[in-house]
Design a protein around this motif. Structure first.
Motif, mmCIF file in Angstrom:
data_model
loop_
_atom_site.group_PDB
_atom_site.id
_atom_site.type_symbol
_atom_site.label_atom_id
_atom_site.label_comp_id
_atom_site.label_asym_id
_atom_site.label_seq_id
_atom_site.Cartn_x
_atom_site.Cartn_y
_atom_site.Cartn_z
ATOM 1 N N GLY A 83 58.530 30.131 93.720
ATOM 2 C CA GLY A 83 58.544 30.042 92.258
ATOM 3 C C GLY A 83 57.628 31.068 91.627
ATOM 4 O O GLY A 83 57.967 31.688 90.615
ATOM 5 N N GLU A 84 56.474 31.273 92.235
ATOM 6 C CA GLU A 84 55.549 32.284 91.722
ATOM 7 C C GLU A 84 56.150 33.682 91.869
ATOM 8 O O GLU A 84 55.985 34.542 90.998
ATOM 9 N N LEU A 85 56.863 33.890 92.963
ATOM 10 C CA LEU A 85 57.540 35.167 93.173
ATOM 11 C C LEU A 85 58.586 35.405 92.083
ATOM 12 O O LEU A 85 58.665 36.489 91.516
ATOM 13 N N LEU A 86 59.364 34.377 91.762
ATOM 14 C CA LEU A 86 60.355 34.520 90.692
ATOM 15 C C LEU A 86 59.677 34.753 89.353
ATOM 16 O O LEU A 86 60.107 35.591 88.568
ATOM 17 N N ALA A 87 58.610 34.036 89.101
ATOM 18 C CA ALA A 87 57.901 34.179 87.828
ATOM 19 C C ALA A 87 57.164 35.509 87.744
ATOM 20 O O ALA A 87 56.895 35.997 86.651
ATOM 21 N N GLY A 88 56.864 36.114 88.890
ATOM 22 C CA GLY A 88 56.140 37.378 88.915
ATOM 23 C C GLY A 88 57.031 38.589 88.789
ATOM 24 O O GLY A 88 56.625 39.701 89.067
ATOM 25 N N ARG A 89 58.246 38.367 88.324
ATOM 26 C CA ARG A 89 59.250 39.436 88.292
ATOM 27 C C ARG A 89 58.855 40.635 87.445
ATOM 28 O O ARG A 89 59.352 41.718 87.668
ATOM 29 N N ASN A 90 57.976 40.452 86.458
ATOM 30 C CA ASN A 90 57.602 41.576 85.601
ATOM 31 C C ASN A 90 56.295 42.229 86.028
ATOM 32 O O ASN A 90 55.789 43.092 85.344
ATOM 33 N N LYS A 91 55.756 41.801 87.145
ATOM 34 C CA LYS A 91 54.501 42.364 87.626
ATOM 35 C C LYS A 91 54.772 43.660 88.404
ATOM 36 O O LYS A 91 55.899 44.039 88.633
ATOM 37 N N SER A 92 53.742 44.288 88.824
ATOM 38 C CA SER A 92 53.864 45.555 89.549
ATOM 39 C C SER A 92 54.535 45.346 90.907
ATOM 40 O O SER A 92 54.574 44.243 91.441
ATOM 41 N N ALA A 93 55.036 46.439 91.471
ATOM 42 C CA ALA A 93 55.655 46.392 92.795
ATOM 43 C C ALA A 93 54.644 45.910 93.837
ATOM 44 O O ALA A 93 55.000 45.152 94.740
ATOM 45 N N GLU A 94 53.398 46.303 93.689
ATOM 46 C CA GLU A 94 52.347 45.868 94.621
ATOM 47 C C GLU A 94 52.156 44.357 94.549
ATOM 48 O O GLU A 94 52.033 43.683 95.572
ATOM 49 N N ARG A 95 52.147 43.814 93.350
ATOM 50 C CA ARG A 95 51.989 42.365 93.174
ATOM 51 C C ARG A 95 53.197 41.621 93.720
ATOM 52 O O ARG A 95 53.057 40.600 94.371
ATOM 53 N N ARG A 96 54.408 42.142 93.472
ATOM 54 C CA ARG A 96 55.618 41.509 94.015
ATOM 55 C C ARG A 96 55.557 41.480 95.535
ATOM 56 O O ARG A 96 55.917 40.489 96.156
ATOM 57 N N GLU A 97 55.082 42.573 96.131
ATOM 58 C CA GLU A 97 54.979 42.630 97.592
ATOM 59 C C GLU A 97 53.978 41.593 98.102
ATOM 60 O O GLU A 97 54.217 40.932 99.112
ATOM 61 N N SER A 98 52.875 41.442 97.400
ATOM 62 C CA SER A 98 51.871 40.443 97.765
ATOM 63 C C SER A 98 52.451 39.028 97.678
ATOM 64 O O SER A 98 52.244 38.192 98.564
ATOM 65 N N LEU A 99 53.188 38.761 96.610
ATOM 66 C CA LEU A 99 53.817 37.450 96.442
ATOM 67 C C LEU A 99 54.882 37.209 97.507
ATOM 68 O O LEU A 99 55.022 36.092 98.022
ATOM 69 N N TRP A 100 55.629 38.259 97.842
ATOM 70 C CA TRP A 100 56.657 38.136 98.878
ATOM 71 C C TRP A 100 56.004 37.805 100.221
ATOM 72 O O TRP A 100 56.489 36.942 100.961
ATOM 73 N N THR A 101 54.917 38.476 100.546
ATOM 74 C CA THR A 101 54.203 38.227 101.797
ATOM 75 C C THR A 101 53.695 36.787 101.848
ATOM 76 O O THR A 101 53.793 36.126 102.889
ATOM 77 N N ALA A 102 53.183 36.289 100.737
ATOM 78 C CA ALA A 102 52.708 34.899 100.680
ATOM 79 C C ALA A 102 53.861 33.917 100.889
ATOM 80 O O ALA A 102 53.726 32.938 101.636
ATOM 81 N N PHE A 103 54.998 34.184 100.257
ATOM 82 C CA PHE A 103 56.167 33.324 100.436
ATOM 83 C C PHE A 103 56.613 33.311 101.895
ATOM 84 O O PHE A 103 56.863 32.244 102.474
ATOM 85 N N GLU A 104 56.709 34.491 102.511
ATOM 86 C CA GLU A 104 57.140 34.557 103.912
ATOM 87 C C GLU A 104 56.196 33.776 104.821
ATOM 88 O O GLU A 104 56.637 33.086 105.737
ATOM 89 N N ALA A 105 54.900 33.877 104.575
ATOM 90 C CA ALA A 105 53.919 33.146 105.389
ATOM 91 C C ALA A 105 54.067 31.640 105.186
ATOM 92 O O ALA A 105 54.037 30.876 106.161
ATOM 93 N N ASP A 106 54.243 31.210 103.950
ATOM 94 C CA ASP A 106 54.416 29.780 103.681
ATOM 95 C C ASP A 106 55.703 29.251 104.313
ATOM 96 O O ASP A 106 55.739 28.140 104.849
ATOM 97 N N TRP A 107 56.772 30.039 104.254
ATOM 98 C CA TRP A 107 58.053 29.632 104.842
ATOM 99 C C TRP A 107 57.923 29.520 106.369
ATOM 100 O O TRP A 107 58.387 28.562 106.980
#
Length: 96
Positions: A45-69
């Motif tokens: 959800g944070e990844l979806l909500a972070g859609r307008n953030k920088s590419a670096e932030r999206r990558e950080s959120l993606w990494t967090a999602f993958e780890a949680d999954w």
């Protein structure tokens, strides 16, 4: 197109609207998400909500999602293995 690529296109109004719709839907069902997967749902959800953030932030959120999954799947597998072991033990005990 992968989800990761799609998130990179979040500046497109159609994509942004769809991500917002999905984030809203996720928030509605969040209380029903199995506890093993709740952190993954929250980080998604944070990844979806972070859609307008920088590419670096999206990558950080993606990494967090993958780890949680990954953690959720490992917990589910460990739980299943423990329950299977208990069932096998009970089965062996009752056959004696």
């Amino acid at each position: 197109m992968t989800l990761r690529d799609l998130l990179g296109q979040a500046g497109d109004p159609v994509v942004a609207d769809e991500l917002t719709r999905r984030a809203t839907a996720l928030n509605r069902v969040l209380p029903a998400v199995h506890p093993f997967y709740r952190n993954a749902a929250l980080s998604f959800g944070e990844l979806l909500a972070g859609r307008n953030k920088s590419a670096e932030r999206r990558e950080s959120l993606w990494t967090a999602f993958e780890a949680d999954w990954r953690d959720a799947n490992e917990l589910a597998a460990a739980s299943a293995a423990a329950l299977d072991a208990i069932e096998l033990s009970r089965s062996l005990s009752s056959n004696k």
